[in-house]
Scaffold this motif. Structure first.
Motif, PDB file in Angstrom:
ATOM      1  N   LYS A  35       0.822  -1.213   0.000  1.00 30.83           N
ATOM      2  CA  LYS A  35       0.000   0.000   0.000  1.00 30.83           C
ATOM      3  C   LYS A  35       0.854   1.261   0.000  1.00 30.83           C
ATOM      4  O   LYS A  35       0.472   2.262  -0.608  1.00 30.83           O
ATOM      5  CB  LYS A  35      -0.950   0.005   1.204  1.00 30.83           C
ATOM      6  N   TRP A  38       3.082   1.201  -3.461  1.00 28.23           N
ATOM      7  CA  TRP A  38       2.207   1.458  -4.616  1.00 28.23           C
ATOM      8  C   TRP A  38       2.174   2.950  -4.964  1.00 28.23           C
ATOM      9  O   TRP A  38       2.031   3.319  -6.122  1.00 28.23           O
ATOM     10  CB  TRP A  38       0.807   0.948  -4.284  1.00 28.23           C
ATOM     11  N   ASN A  39       2.318   3.812  -3.973  1.00 22.84           N
ATOM     12  CA  ASN A  39       2.189   5.252  -4.170  1.00 22.84           C
ATOM     13  C   ASN A  39       3.516   5.997  -4.172  1.00 22.84           C
ATOM     14  O   ASN A  39       3.538   7.227  -4.074  1.00 22.84           O
ATOM     15  CB  ASN A  39       1.272   5.836  -3.084  1.00 22.84           C
ATOM     16  N   THR A  40       4.627   5.270  -4.269  1.00 22.62           N
ATOM     17  CA  THR A  40       5.948   5.888  -4.224  1.00 22.62           C
ATOM     18  C   THR A  40       6.798   5.431  -5.410  1.00 22.62           C
ATOM     19  O   THR A  40       6.446   4.484  -6.117  1.00 22.62           O
ATOM     20  CB  THR A  40       6.680   5.515  -2.921  1.00 22.62           C
ATOM     21  N   TRP A 101       5.577  10.039   3.370  1.00 22.39           N
ATOM     22  CA  TRP A 101       4.838   8.784   3.481  1.00 22.39           C
ATOM     23  C   TRP A 101       4.554   8.524   4.953  1.00 22.39           C
ATOM     24  O   TRP A 101       5.265   8.980   5.835  1.00 22.39           O
ATOM     25  CB  TRP A 101       5.598   7.609   2.849  1.00 22.39           C
ATOM     26  N   VAL A 136       2.362  13.418  -7.770  1.00 22.07           N
ATOM     27  CA  VAL A 136       1.415  12.473  -7.179  1.00 22.07           C
ATOM     28  C   VAL A 136       0.895  11.571  -8.290  1.00 22.07           C
ATOM     29  O   VAL A 136       0.550  12.053  -9.374  1.00 22.07           O
ATOM     30  CB  VAL A 136       0.229  13.225  -6.520  1.00 22.07           C
ATOM     31  N   PHE A 137       0.826  10.295  -8.013  1.00 21.86           N
ATOM     32  CA  PHE A 137       0.258   9.362  -8.982  1.00 21.86           C
ATOM     33  C   PHE A 137      -1.248   9.597  -9.089  1.00 21.86           C
ATOM     34  O   PHE A 137      -1.910   9.903  -8.091  1.00 21.86           O
ATOM     35  CB  PHE A 137       0.502   7.913  -8.559  1.00 21.86           C
ATOM     36  N   TRP A 139      -3.691   7.673  -9.245  1.00 21.27           N
ATOM     37  CA  TRP A 139      -4.546   6.819  -8.420  1.00 21.27           C
ATOM     38  C   TRP A 139      -4.469   7.172  -6.930  1.00 21.27           C
ATOM     39  O   TRP A 139      -5.002   6.443  -6.094  1.00 21.27           O
ATOM     40  CB  TRP A 139      -4.240   5.343  -8.636  1.00 21.27           C
ATOM     41  N   ASN A 140      -3.823   8.286  -6.588  1.00 20.86           N
ATOM     42  CA  ASN A 140      -3.662   8.679  -5.186  1.00 20.86           C
ATOM     43  C   ASN A 140      -4.248  10.081  -4.915  1.00 20.86           C
ATOM     44  O   ASN A 140      -3.520  11.010  -4.569  1.00 20.86           O
ATOM     45  CB  ASN A 140      -2.189   8.620  -4.793  1.00 20.86           C
ATOM     46  N   SER A 143      -3.346  11.958  -1.497  1.00 19.82           N
ATOM     47  CA  SER A 143      -2.073  12.676  -1.413  1.00 19.82           C
ATOM     48  C   SER A 143      -2.167  14.023  -2.122  1.00 19.82           C
ATOM     49  O   SER A 143      -1.613  15.021  -1.655  1.00 19.82           O
ATOM     50  CB  SER A 143      -0.955  11.827  -2.016  1.00 19.82           C
TER      51      SER A 143
END
Length: 179
Positions: A35, A38-40, A101, A136-137, A139-140, A143
């Motif tokens: 989790k 996935w966002n980094t 994070w 930022v991705f 899908w996030n 953030s």
């Protein structure tokens, strides 16, 4: 110039402090989850073990207080995540990219916003950086909201710029000028 190892930033609930080598044994218990990874970027791997932690800590301590401002985030003296800025290079040395994070159990509690706002204040008053940037991705959105609450504005979106674990998404670029 202040000795960065003595820097401590207090928020309402957290303390931001420089990373310590002793954090390597604690980091995997917080960071070893898809989790977060996935966002980094891929610099934050999954699985996340003590070797990953040692690599991370080596990176976090390069150029501290001059070109890198990296902090461990603690809550009630427990390590819960990390945040920081890295100065841009060449004609962008007046900028720094922001990253942050938190351990999954600390999501959705307003802590990221609290921490990023404190980081912005530190960068404003203690450095010569004039602009902060962040990506930022797509899908996030959580953030992205953190950054917007901290005064960052959308500067652009690069379509399909991120490909991770077989999925593709947009990369959002946000920034904030400092006084």
């Amino acid at each position: 110039m202040i000795d960065f190892s003595d820097v401590s930033i207090h928020t309402k609930r957290c303390i931001l402090r420089p990373w310590r080598t002793s954090d390597a044994r604690i980091l995997p218990s917080i960071a070893n989850t898809k989790k977060i990874s996935w966002n980094t970027s891929n610099k934050f791997p999954y699985p996340y073990d003590e070797t990953s932690a040692n690599t991370f800590l080596t990176f976090q301590t390069h150029g501290l207080g001059k070109d890198t401002w990296q902090f461990a985030i603690t809550l009630d003296e427990a390590l819960i995540g990390g945040c920081g800025c890295i100065r841009g290079k060449d004609v962008q040395t007046h900028t720094a990219i922001v990253g942050y994070w938190l351990g999954v159990e600390y999501w959705g509690k307003g802590l990221a916003t609290e921490v990023v706002q404190a980081l912005v204040e530190y960068m404003t008053h203690e450095t010569d950086v004039k602009k902060l940037t962040a990506t930022v991705f797509g899908w996030n959105p959580a953030s992205r909201r953190v950054l917007e609450k901290c005064g960052f504005d959308l500067e652009g979106v690069s379509k399909d710029a991120v490909h991770k674990w077989g999925k593709t998404t947009d990369l959002w670029y946000l920034a904030r000028s400092l006084p």
